[in-house]
Write an enzyme that holds these catalytic residues in place. Structure first.
Site, short mmCIF file in Angstrom:
data_model
loop_
_atom_site.label_atom_id
_atom_site.label_comp_id
_atom_site.label_asym_id
_atom_site.label_seq_id
_atom_site.Cartn_x
_atom_site.Cartn_y
_atom_site.Cartn_z
CB SER A 126 4.12 -1.03 -4.96
OG SER A 126 4.22 0.06 -4.08
CD GLU B 167 2.40 -5.35 1.73
OE1 GLU B 167 2.69 -4.38 1.02
OE2 GLU B 167 1.57 -6.22 1.39
CG HIS C 190 5.41 -2.61 -0.03
ND1 HIS C 190 4.08 -2.83 -0.36
CD2 HIS C 190 5.91 -1.80 -1.00
CE1 HIS C 190 3.80 -2.17 -1.47
NE2 HIS C 190 4.89 -1.54 -1.88
#
Length: 277
Positions: free
Chosen positions: A161, A217, A259
């Site tokens: 991320s 995601e 995610h």
């Protein structure tokens, strides 16, 4: 709990249970300690139990170390029994230190130290990646590797991320820091124009790069159903990097992964990648 760990809507505020420190692992010795550097960091270490090779062990540095080691299992470590893992986290009991990682993992923009208000998250400061990179490759690395026979030519950086965004920044702007890079679901959306300017300012280093992202995601708080495919901006960014001579990233799309699931979902790819000769 699923095989991917804590994946509920409140995972960003979740506590790090760090079960692996209670169960142990057949292949590695596990330890953790606080290092009084910068805002205060926790280092999480998994060191192979066998003898080190003549040139030293390869080492995988994992950003968001609290979360990375919270998701880590003995089965993951068994995939790379000769690899040192160093989780670089913050002195918190949570999986993620959201304000600190926003500051440390986002690229500078403009003169001076590059710090500025976060354009996405009100009240946060951004742009400290250069400062953090110096801390990571300086005192934090020295503390992590003290007394360990590590091969300095086989250091890999892993980030998920915002950590994946930092990993791309490190590859592009500071390519001498690590030999390999693994960017997992990098948050290119945070400031796509900035990371593209970073890429254009310095020809991408022809170093091994692994990119993994899910096909389900979406950004936190966004409306609508999950997408059916990987993030177009990330795929286009990697395609642009491949246009540079010698640069060819490994790209893996993790099927049916949202995610947070790509964090642990990347381990079967990233650990052998870091352990390879």
């Amino acid at each position: 709990m699923s095989q991917f760990g804590k994946v509920g809507p409140g995972h960003a505020q979740g506590q790090a249970g760090l079960q692996i420190f209670r169960t142990g692992a057949p292949t590695h010795d596990l330890s953790q300690r606080v290092v009084e550097v910068g805002p205060g960091h926790r280092l999480f270490l998994a060191v192979p139990k066998g003898p080190a090779p003549a040139g030293g062990w390869p080492v995988l540095y994992m950003l968001d170390g609290n979360a990375a080691f919270d998701f880590l299992t003995p089965e993951h470590l068994a995939l790379a029994p000769g690899l040192v893992l160093v989780g670089v986290g913050y002195d918190t009991d949570r999986q993620f230190a959201r304000e600190r990682r926003t500051l440390d993992f986002t690229a500078p923009d403009g003169p001076g130290d590059g710090l500025r208000p976060d354009p996405v998250h009100q009240g946060r400061t951004a742009g400290g990646a250069a400062i953090f990179h110096d801390r990571l490759t300086g005192p934090l690395r020295a503390a992590a590797e003290a007394g360990l026979p590590v091969d300095p030519a086989r250091r890999t950086l892993w980030g998920h991320s915002f950590g994946g965004l930092f990993t791309l920044y490190a590859l592009l702007a500071r390519p001498g820091g690590f030999a390999r890079y693994a960017a997992i679901s990098p948050s290119i959306w945070w400031d796509e124009g900035l990371i593209r300017r970073v890429a254009q300012a310095a020809a991408p280093a022809a170093l091994p790069l692994l990119v993994a992202l899910g096909d389900r995601e979406k950004r936190s708080g966004s409306d609508g159903p999950p997408p059916d495919g990987p993030a177009p901006a990330t795929m286009q960014f990697i395609a642009d990097l491949r246009a540079h001579p010698g640069h060819d990233a490994q790209v893996h799309v993790l099927r049916e992964h949202i995610h947070i699931q790509t964090l642990a979902g990347s381990f079967p790819l990233a650990l052998p990648f870091a352990a390879a000769d």
